[in-house]
Design an enzyme around this catalytic site. Structure first.
Site, mmCIF file in Angstrom:
data_model
loop_
_atom_site.group_PDB
_atom_site.id
_atom_site.type_symbol
_atom_site.label_atom_id
_atom_site.label_comp_id
_atom_site.label_asym_id
_atom_site.label_seq_id
_atom_site.Cartn_x
_atom_site.Cartn_y
_atom_site.Cartn_z
ATOM 1 N N CYS A 106 -10.726 7.799 -9.613
ATOM 2 C CA CYS A 106 -10.179 7.833 -10.976
ATOM 3 C C CYS A 106 -11.251 8.028 -12.040
ATOM 4 C CB CYS A 106 -9.389 6.560 -11.254
ATOM 5 S SG CYS A 106 -10.360 5.059 -11.032
ATOM 6 N N PRO A 117 0.840 -1.200 0.000
ATOM 7 C CA PRO A 117 0.000 0.000 0.000
ATOM 8 C C PRO A 117 0.872 1.247 0.000
ATOM 9 C CG PRO A 117 0.094 -0.930 2.206
ATOM 10 C CD PRO A 117 0.856 -1.872 1.309
ATOM 11 N N GLU A 144 -4.165 0.321 -13.639
ATOM 12 C CA GLU A 144 -5.319 1.226 -13.671
ATOM 13 C C GLU A 144 -4.801 2.576 -13.204
ATOM 14 O OE1 GLU A 144 -7.864 3.698 -12.643
ATOM 15 O OE2 GLU A 144 -8.366 2.371 -10.980
#
EC number: 1.2.1.92
Length: 480
Positions: A282, A174, A248
């Site tokens: 996003c 992370p 992504e």
């Protein structure tokens, strides 16, 4: 203040270098926790562990892997409130949104479990007598998952589920800004009995730890959600080992309001799709195009909704929007607004930091609407990833499609119209991977979250996303 370690090989360990980093609460600027600041030595250690564990994990029948992961998902749900509170404190999102994120992480894993009996291969006709061609699907091996700070917990679930059900092992890194809820997954893995080395969670810098993880010879796949520049670096790093890459990345999603739209519905969808999670999604509405014939009527409805947004403590159920995640992002908001005004945009609402009273500490910015915007302006092309929305008039469908495609990104588009001819034309004319018709953003597990251009490669979710975690092996079997 809690001190977190890294979860490697079923154990909690410190970084080899002894270094630590701090996690800051974006609402208060207080130090929440201390985390490990790992580097290339930790990458070597954790990837060796994951590689060794994968040889046993891949032999566990897929149904059994899925049964264990369903227990993992249920234990996530059992800790829902605690995990949501951590997400609020480290990321600044609303508590109700954080609760939803925990649920989504669990359901991502549960959805992946449904594929345990569907990793089907093929038997293909051979050109030769007494010969069969078998195509089997097998796990890729060791997966490195790098997640973004906006939805860190959901993104972890999105990647852990399919990776482990498919028979891979995984190393999750992370971002250092929001790692805490993700690190808690190590405790949950211990509790439900996920074998040591199958799920590993490490923390450290992107250049040091992330670069070492993505370029290592043991890494068979990299799945990453984050910025386009980082994604480009990952492609370069993973090329050393020809690892499979699934990215992504950034987006600049247009929201299109056609002349025949239901304006109330469109305004509600546009509002949610811009200010959801303080604009830090996003697929957010990053640039809004409104047909000139309905512009005034639509903007009156929309601006009333904007003016009613309550910015405040994300734990307060009355709040509609929390803070930005850090000072760097806050500075970016100010710079974008200043540049837009310099280029001739008109400030319709907001436009500045909030600093008085309860906003004396933290990274707060007003919901901001810009009018008199031209397609050539910086704000139309540079990803804001925050609560700033430029609004542009258009006259024809052809014009707005040209505007929508005029971007280096191609992740999502939202359009409000009753005309199905417009919708069908988007199939051939719009350069993006996701299109939302008469609704706001927000994909579903069985869809396919896939970006065009600089918005990514590979795609996630659904059957096409699950297959990213599998390789194919072909047998030519002669039985003379």
């Amino acid at each position: 203040m809690k001190r977190y370690q890294m979860y490697v090989d079923g154990q909690w360990i410190d970084a080899e270098n002894g270094k630590v980093d701090q996690v800051i609460n974006p609402s208060t600027e207080e130090v929440l926790a201390e985390i490990q600041d790992g580097d290339q030595d930790d990458a070597e250690r954790v990837l060796s562990v994951a590689k060794r564990a994968q040889s046993d994990w891949k032999r566990v029948p897929a149904r059994q892997r899925a049964e264990l992961l369903r227990k993992f998902a249920q234990e996530i749900r059992n800790n829902r409130e605690h995990l949501a509170e951590l997400l609020v404190s480290e990321q600044g999102k609303l508590y109700r949104v954080a609760l939803g994120e925990v649920d989504v992480a669990a359901s991502f894993i549960e959805y992946a479990c449904d594929w345990a009996r569907q990793m089907d291969g093929d038997i293909v006709q051979s050109d030769n007598v007494n010969e069969h061609i078998w195509i089997q699907k097998i796990p890729r091996g060791v997966v490195v998952a790098i997640t973004a700070w906006n939805f860190p917990f959901a993104l972890a679930g999105r990647k852990i589920g399919p990776a482990l059900v498919a028979g891979n092992t995984i190393v999750v890194k992370p971002t250092s800004e929001t790692p805490l809820a993700t690190l808690e997954l190590g405790y949950i893995a211990e509790k439900v009995g996920i074998p040591a080395g199958v799920l590993n969670i490490v923390t450290g810098g992107g250049a040091s730890l992330g670069g070492a993880l993505t370029s290592h010879r043991y890494t068979n796949m990299v799945t990453m959600t984050g910025s386009t520049p980082v994604g480009q670096q990952i492609i370069k790093a993973s090329a050393n080992n020809m690892a499979h890459v699934q990215l992504e990345l950034g987006g600049k999603a247009p929201f299109i309001v056609m002349e025949d739209a239901d304006l109330e519905q469109a305004a509600a969808a546009a509002l949610h799709s811009r200010f959801d999670n303080c604009g830090q999604v996003c697929t957010c509405n990053e640039r809004m195009y409104v047909h000139s014939s309905v512009y005034d009527e639509f903007m009156a409805i929309f601006m009333e909704k904007v003016q009613n947004i309550k910015v405040g403590n994300p734990m307060d159920p009355e709040s509609d929007m929390g803070p930005k995640v850090n000072k760097r992002e806050l500075d970016h908001m100010e710079a974008l607004v200043a540049q837009a005004l310099k280029e001739g945009a008109q400030l319709l609402h907001g436009g500045k930091r909030l600093t008085e009273g309860e906003f004396g500490k933290g990274f707060w910015f007003e919901p901001t609407i810009l009018g008199n915007v031209q397609q050539s302006m910086t704000i139309v092309h540079e990803e804001a990833f925050g609560p700033i929305l430029p609004v542009i008039k258009f006259d024809t469908f052809e014009e707005v499609i040209d505007y929508a495609n005029d971007s280096e990104y191609g992740l999502a588009t939202m359009i409000c119209t009753r005309n199905m001819k417009y919708v069908h034309r988007l199939t051939h004319e719009l350069e993006c991977g996701e299109i939302y018709v008469n609704r706001g953003h927000g994909e579903q597990h069985q869809g396919f979250h896939n970006g065009y251009k600089l918005s990514g490669t590979g795609g996630e979710d659904g059957k096409y996303g699950f297959e990213q975690y599998l390789e194919k092996k072909t047998f030519y079997v002669n039985f003379d």
